[in-house]
Design a protein around this motif. Structure first.
Motif, PDB file in Angstrom:
ATOM      1  N   ARG A 241       0.807  -1.131   0.011  1.00 22.77           N
ATOM      2  CA  ARG A 241      -0.072  -0.146  -0.100  1.00 22.77           C
ATOM      3  C   ARG A 241       0.884   1.289   0.036  1.00 22.77           C
ATOM      4  O   ARG A 241       0.582   2.309  -0.773  1.00 22.77           O
ATOM      5  CB  ARG A 241      -0.834  -0.171   1.169  1.00 22.77           C
ATOM      6  N   CYS A 242       1.993   1.115   0.792  1.00 24.66           N
ATOM      7  CA  CYS A 242       2.720   2.141   0.701  1.00 24.66           C
ATOM      8  C   CYS A 242       3.439   2.680  -0.602  1.00 24.66           C
ATOM      9  O   CYS A 242       3.628   3.633  -1.115  1.00 24.66           O
ATOM     10  CB  CYS A 242       3.943   2.094   1.797  1.00 24.66           C
TER      11      CYS A 242
ATOM     12  N   ARG B  78       2.266   1.822  -3.591  1.00 24.76           N
ATOM     13  CA  ARG B  78       1.019   2.266  -4.529  1.00 24.76           C
ATOM     14  C   ARG B  78       0.806   3.795  -4.214  1.00 24.76           C
ATOM     15  O   ARG B  78       0.523   4.733  -5.077  1.00 24.76           O
ATOM     16  CB  ARG B  78      -0.190   1.662  -4.076  1.00 24.76           C
ATOM     17  N   ALA B  79       0.996   4.326  -2.772  1.00 22.37           N
ATOM     18  CA  ALA B  79       1.067   5.647  -2.265  1.00 22.37           C
ATOM     19  C   ALA B  79       2.137   6.471  -3.083  1.00 22.37           C
ATOM     20  O   ALA B  79       2.049   7.488  -3.549  1.00 22.37           O
ATOM     21  CB  ALA B  79       0.959   5.796  -0.772  1.00 22.37           C
TER      22      ALA B  79
ATOM     23  N   LEU C 101       1.448   6.999  -6.636  1.00 21.39           N
ATOM     24  CA  LEU C 101       0.424   8.062  -6.985  1.00 21.39           C
ATOM     25  C   LEU C 101       0.861   9.243  -6.502  1.00 21.39           C
ATOM     26  O   LEU C 101       0.606  10.509  -7.320  1.00 21.39           O
ATOM     27  CB  LEU C 101      -0.837   7.793  -6.029  1.00 21.39           C
TER      28      LEU C 101
ATOM     29  N   SER D 217       6.132   6.782   5.306  1.00 21.42           N
ATOM     30  CA  SER D 217       5.668   5.139   5.647  1.00 21.42           C
ATOM     31  C   SER D 217       6.448   5.168   6.910  1.00 21.42           C
ATOM     32  O   SER D 217       5.624   4.228   7.871  1.00 21.42           O
ATOM     33  CB  SER D 217       5.889   4.345   4.435  1.00 21.42           C
TER      34      SER D 217
ATOM     35  N   ARG E 242     -12.310   3.971  -4.224  1.00 19.67           N
ATOM     36  CA  ARG E 242     -11.230   4.697  -4.375  1.00 19.67           C
ATOM     37  C   ARG E 242     -11.073   5.993  -5.373  1.00 19.67           C
ATOM     38  O   ARG E 242     -10.752   6.685  -5.023  1.00 19.67           O
ATOM     39  CB  ARG E 242      -9.932   3.854  -4.739  1.00 19.67           C
TER      40      ARG E 242
ATOM     41  N   LYS F  26     -12.894   8.827  -3.805  1.00 21.14           N
ATOM     42  CA  LYS F  26     -12.272   9.491  -2.879  1.00 21.14           C
ATOM     43  C   LYS F  26     -11.083  10.237  -3.369  1.00 21.14           C
ATOM     44  O   LYS F  26     -10.547  11.242  -2.979  1.00 21.14           O
ATOM     45  CB  LYS F  26     -11.381   8.409  -1.933  1.00 21.14           C
TER      46      LYS F  26
ATOM     47  N   PHE G 167      -2.520  10.375   0.363  1.00 19.49           N
ATOM     48  CA  PHE G 167      -2.542   9.151  -0.361  1.00 19.49           C
ATOM     49  C   PHE G 167      -2.483   8.091   0.468  1.00 19.49           C
ATOM     50  O   PHE G 167      -2.898   7.081   0.506  1.00 19.49           O
ATOM     51  CB  PHE G 167      -1.593   9.301  -1.545  1.00 19.49           C
TER      52      PHE G 167
ATOM     53  N   MET H 111      -5.178   7.386   2.745  1.00 18.95           N
ATOM     54  CA  MET H 111      -6.249   6.860   2.282  1.00 18.95           C
ATOM     55  C   MET H 111      -6.048   5.370   1.963  1.00 18.95           C
ATOM     56  O   MET H 111      -7.107   4.396   2.315  1.00 18.95           O
ATOM     57  CB  MET H 111      -6.578   7.496   1.187  1.00 18.95           C
ATOM     58  N   LEU H 112      -4.904   4.991   1.553  1.00 14.90           N
ATOM     59  CA  LEU H 112      -4.665   3.610   1.175  1.00 14.90           C
ATOM     60  C   LEU H 112      -4.319   2.705   2.395  1.00 14.90           C
ATOM     61  O   LEU H 112      -4.663   1.548   2.464  1.00 14.90           O
ATOM     62  CB  LEU H 112      -3.436   3.451   0.472  1.00 14.90           C
TER      63      LEU H 112
ATOM     64  N   GLU I  66      -7.564   1.511   4.215  1.00 14.55           N
ATOM     65  CA  GLU I  66      -8.500   0.327   3.500  1.00 14.55           C
ATOM     66  C   GLU I  66      -8.497  -0.827   4.513  1.00 14.55           C
ATOM     67  O   GLU I  66      -7.426  -1.326   4.937  1.00 14.55           O
ATOM     68  CB  GLU I  66      -8.261   0.238   2.061  1.00 14.55           C
TER      69      GLU I  66
END
Length: 572
Positions: A16-17, A19-20, A23, A81, A183, A186, A269, A272-273, A276
């Motif tokens: 997830r980090c 993907r952040a 983004l 992170s 997502r 958001k 970001f 948000m991720l 989840e």
């Protein structure tokens, strides 16, 4: 806690980090497009305006010059992170807080400064030639550009401003959504809100830095020009010349808006991720493949050193407990093989009560350190002035050797050590030692910074626990929802045996929070975390007692606790 569970949770959070961070890299090009559209605005030639902007964006210079900024964004994402996944440890003094969080905060500050500087360096490359280069030819010699230096400093100040206002004294937090959204929804709302608020929030740092540069910029220019071996130009000298250069102020405002928007989006970001839901299960499937690393709710709740995982596990069980026709809730009520025992409910209940009980114990211990709480506990039995008078009288008798008319009863230690000769200490020696100790304490307290760094603030641990009480908030409500649903869904009665322990745990936490609400003089009066926790505990206890009101006398033993629960149901 097994190493497999810890590794599985770290892998999920790491993905997830990652993907952040991706983004955050993509949003750099989006913000660059917005900046180029504003800078190269042509009202009379819209087609040429858009085509020129796209041409600049797709050029080789843009992709090559963006490499340092992308590297800084990756470094920023790694440090962010680290802030999210680090253990939330209580530091009793500010000195301990600096030892534990200081290196991480300094690294995070460096990432802010680097992102701000590289953003300004990249964006100034698309401006007019007067603002593009740090050195230029004037009067036949190399001169230091005040415009370029001003914009580079603006980028550094913007990064420092965001760090000081958001991250310096506060831990990174995650706002969990109340309503479930996709997502895409958001992201759309986040981009719209950020681009709408950032232009207004960037006005204060832009104006403050402009005034500071107009006053102290000449000294900085001459020092830097002497270091580089060039001459300093005579531009941007004084407030009048700074205020009259509207284009430069506009560029600085646009640059600050971009940097603040960039950092705010990166922080959102990650939040948000990471907020989840995790793919958790109530019990592991025995026939699952070895490659499938399933994480149970109880295992995730046991990760006390990773606050994000524990919060997500509590949020998961809370959502499933109030969901209509929840399969997870039915799985909790099931009997497991072998032995037909309620293993799922037993593990979940024991883990939840352990978390709530340890939180209540720590809260009680922290409340004892508050002087107002001690005074209220003593005044409940004995009057305050009378207690103070008795204390002063006892101290006076001990200092000046006045014996009591009635001999005190012999203690156990005195009976056991009757043959030991007590050591006689003269009263004048004891008085001098006490006076010296008090004088030394007063002298140390007068030194600036001693109390601020090495003395624990009153109520600091209580505030720390309240700020990190989100898992307890969700667990109390989840237990209440499961107990209420057990009236209709629990066919085997697996919850009934634990109702007394659940009610007692919630009632004990409610009583401690009620005591704290009466003595929150030195704490924040409008503490959101405290109000949230107290309302959640009261609501949970009310739901259980109201649903099982007819059976309270059988569940709870007769006494003061039963009377308080019955009155709580009637009066709320």
């Amino acid at each position: 806690m097994s190493s497999t569970t810890v590794l599985s949770c770290k892998l999920m959070l790491f993905s997830r980090c990652l993907r952040a961070v991706l983004l955050s890299v993509l949003v750099q090009f989006l913000l660059l497009i917005v900046f180029l559209l504003f800078v190269n605005f042509e009202l009379m030639h819209p087609v040429h305006w858009v085509a020129g902007t796209l041409r600049l964006l797709c050029s080789f210079y843009t992709w090559f010059a963006s490499i340092p900024l992308i590297g800084a964004v990756v470094l920023y994402g790694v440090t962010l992170s680290q802030q999210h996944l680090a253990e939330r440890r209580y530091c009793s003094t500010r000195y301990r807080w600096m030892l534990y969080n200081g290196p991480r905060k300094l690294l995070f500050l460096g990432a802010h400064l680097l992102v701000g500087y590289l953003t300004a360096w990249l964006y100034t490359g698309y401006l007019h030639s007067d603002y593009r280069h740090l050195l230029y030819r004037c009067y036949g010699q190399d001169c230091l550009s005040s415009y370029h230096l001003f914009l580079l400093g603006m980028g550094i100040v913007a990064g420092c401003y965001y760090f000081v206002s958001v991250h310096m004294r506060h831990q990174v937090s995650i706002d969990y959504a109340i309503l479930e959204q996709s997502r895409t929804e958001k992201l759309r709302e986040l981009l719209y809100a950020t681009l709408r608020k950032a232009p207004f929030s960037s006005l204060l740092p832009t104006l403050s830095y402009s005034i500071l540069f107009a006053v102290c910029g000449s000294l900085l220019k001459y020092r830097l020009s002497h270091l580089l071996g060039v001459e300093a130009d005579d531009r941007l000298v004084g407030l009048v010349e700074m205020a009259s250069n509207v284009r430069l102020l506009f560029y600085a405002w646009m640059l600050t808006t971009q940097i603040l928007s960039n950092m705010h989006l990166m922080r959102c970001f990650f939040a948000m991720l990471l907020s989840e839901d995790l793919p958790l299960v109530v019990s592991r499937n025995r026939v699952s493949l070895a490659s499938e690393k399933q994480v149970t709710v109880v295992s995730a709740l046991g990760l006390f050193n990773v606050h994000v995982v524990q919060s997500l596990a509590a949020h998961f069980i809370y959502n499933e407990s109030k969901r209509k026709d929840s399969t997870v809730r039915l799985e909790i009520f099931q009997l497991t093989e072998p032995g037909n025992r309620p293993a799922n409910w037993r593990e979940l209940c024991d883990q939840s009560l352990s978390i709530i009980g340890s939180f209540t114990d720590d809260l009680t211990d922290s409340m004892r350190q508050i002087s107002q709480m001690k005074g209220s506990e003593q005044s409940s039995d004995i009057n305050g002035p009378l207690l103070a008078e008795k204390l002063l009288l006892r101290q006076y008798n001990q200092l000046y050797g006045i014996r009591s008319a009635v001999a005190p009863p012999p203690s156990e230690d005195h009976v056991q050590q009757w043959d030991t000769k007590p050591r006689h200490v003269p009263n004048w020696c004891e008085r001098i030692s006490i006076q010296l100790e008090e004088s030394l304490q007063r002298m140390l307290r007068r030194i600036p910074g001693i109390i601020y760094l090495f003395v624990e603030p009153e109520g600091a641990k209580t505030m720390f626990m309240l700020e990190n009480s989100l898992p307890v908030v969700w667990l109390t409500q989840a237990l209440a929802e499961i107990c209420v649903a057990s009236l209709k869904e629990d066919r085997y009665g697996v919850v009934q045996d634990d109702l007394p322990a659940i009610i007692k745990s919630l009632h004990r936490l409610k009583c401690e929070l009620d005591k704290l609400s009466n003595t929150m003089i030195n704490l924040k009066a409008n503490n959101i975390s405290f109000n949230y926790l107290r309302c959640a505990v009261r609501r949970s206890l009310y739901n259980i007692c109201n649903s099982f009101y007819d059976y309270l006398e059988e569940i709870t033993p007769t006494g003061e606790e039963l009377h308080q629960l019955q009155s709580f149901v009637h009066h709320g």
